[in-house]
Design a protein around this motif. Structure first.
Motif, PDB file in Angstrom:
ATOM      1  N   UNK A  33       0.836  -1.201   0.000  1.00  0.00           N
ATOM      2  CA  UNK A  33       0.000   0.000   0.000  1.00  0.00           C
ATOM      3  C   UNK A  33       0.869   1.248   0.000  1.00  0.00           C
ATOM      4  N   UNK A  34       0.265   2.438  -0.175  1.00  0.00           N
ATOM      5  CA  UNK A  34       1.063   3.672  -0.072  1.00  0.00           C
ATOM      6  C   UNK A  34       1.808   3.723   1.258  1.00  0.00           C
ATOM      7  N   UNK A  35       3.018   4.234   1.221  1.00  0.00           N
ATOM      8  CA  UNK A  35       3.756   4.381   2.467  1.00  0.00           C
ATOM      9  C   UNK A  35       3.049   5.354   3.409  1.00  0.00           C
ATOM     10  N   UNK A  36       2.431   6.368   2.831  1.00  0.00           N
ATOM     11  CA  UNK A  36       1.725   7.365   3.628  1.00  0.00           C
ATOM     12  C   UNK A  36       0.463   7.786   2.895  1.00  0.00           C
ATOM     13  N   UNK A  37      -0.652   7.864   3.614  1.00  0.00           N
ATOM     14  CA  UNK A  37      -1.915   8.352   3.041  1.00  0.00           C
ATOM     15  C   UNK A  37      -2.611   9.216   4.082  1.00  0.00           C
ATOM     16  N   UNK A  38      -3.088  10.383   3.650  1.00  0.00           N
ATOM     17  CA  UNK A  38      -3.813  11.296   4.530  1.00  0.00           C
ATOM     18  C   UNK A  38      -5.170  11.611   3.916  1.00  0.00           C
ATOM     19  N   UNK A  39      -6.192  11.639   4.764  1.00  0.00           N
ATOM     20  CA  UNK A  39      -7.547  11.954   4.322  1.00  0.00           C
ATOM     21  C   UNK A  39      -8.154  12.990   5.266  1.00  0.00           C
ATOM     22  N   UNK A  81      -5.503  22.586   5.608  1.00  0.00           N
ATOM     23  CA  UNK A  81      -6.510  21.554   5.479  1.00  0.00           C
ATOM     24  C   UNK A  81      -7.921  22.060   5.230  1.00  0.00           C
ATOM     25  N   UNK A  82      -8.777  21.056   4.944  1.00  0.00           N
ATOM     26  CA  UNK A  82      -8.488  19.614   4.924  1.00  0.00           C
ATOM     27  C   UNK A  82      -7.676  19.202   3.686  1.00  0.00           C
ATOM     28  N   UNK A  83      -6.729  18.264   3.889  1.00  0.00           N
ATOM     29  CA  UNK A  83      -5.847  17.792   2.833  1.00  0.00           C
ATOM     30  C   UNK A  83      -6.051  16.302   2.597  1.00  0.00           C
ATOM     31  N   UNK A  84      -6.008  15.922   1.331  1.00  0.00           N
ATOM     32  CA  UNK A  84      -6.024  14.512   0.931  1.00  0.00           C
ATOM     33  C   UNK A  84      -4.826  14.274   0.015  1.00  0.00           C
TER      34      UNK A  84
END
Length: 220
Positions: free
Chosen positions: A15-21, A34-37
């Motif tokens: 999977x992605x090393x890092x994911x932000x939602x 933010x909000x950041x994706x």
């Protein structure tokens, strides 16, 4: 010029090393970002640009677990980002060098390797050579210039076994040779399956690799 060895590779289906939602942060009830994706895959860099006050450093501190977001979630390697995940996957380079002034360069790297571990087959002395500090093994950190301290902090990042680098203005206090060094390090790290999130105030310096852009607006 010392060659940069390869880092450990990751499975192709990882999977992605890092994911932000929906990631957001406020200070004194004033939104900072933010909000950041966004997400960062193995083998790529995410370049975070923005003016002073746009929240670049704050974003990295949130991702590193030093600040708590007001909203949203962060996943590391497909799992919620807790202390264990961050300690295993994240290496953070901040504005401050995070070095002990009264220890020499080699003592600093040995101490940090004892805390965080190190890459397989990588040794502190070799890392000093890679960043151009061969011959400074016995030099106290307080005797180094700002650029040399930055190089020593980069040696610490290179020794880290973490696949995800969070680099806050890594080109600061470096001359052209130092900028090229950072680019070589990032390129080698990405080629071998790592990833990097890099903040920069402008486009004057950016790694020559597969890069996506995340722009942060100036704080209100």
């Amino acid at each position: 010029m010392t060659a940069l060895p390869a880092a450990k590779t990751r499975p192709l289906n990882a999977p992605p090393l890092l994911a932000a939602q929906g990631l957001a942060f406020s200070r004194n009830d004033e939104p900072v970002f933010g909000p950041l994706d966004f997400h960062i895959d193995a083998g790529e860099a995410l370049l975070v640009q923005g003016d002073n006050g746009a929240g670049k450093t704050t974003l990295l501190r949130v991702l590193a677990g030093l600040l708590r977001a007001d909203a949203g979630q962060v996943q590391i390697d497909g799992r919620p980002a807790g202390h264990k995940e961050r300690s295993q996957f994240v290496a953070y380079l901040s504005h401050l060098p995070a070095l002990k002034a009264d220890l020499d360069t080699l003592e600093n790297l040995n101490f940090l390797c004892g805390l965080h571990g190190r890459r397989t087959r990588q040794m502190p002395g070799n890392a000093l050579a890679i960043v151009g500090l061969a011959g400074y093994e016995d030099t106290l950190v307080r005797q180094l210039s700002a650029g040399q301290k930055r190089r020593l902090a980069l040696a610490r990042i290179w020794l880290s076994p973490a696949p995800l680098w969070l680099l806050d203005e890594p080109y600061a206090n470096l001359d052209l040779e130092g900028i090229n060094l950072v680019n070589r390090m990032i390129s080698a790290h990405l080629r071998s399956g790592g990833a990097a999130l890099v903040t920069t105030h402008g486009a004057y310096a950016a790694p020559p690799v597969q890069t996506r852009l995340l722009s942060l607006g100036a704080a209100a």
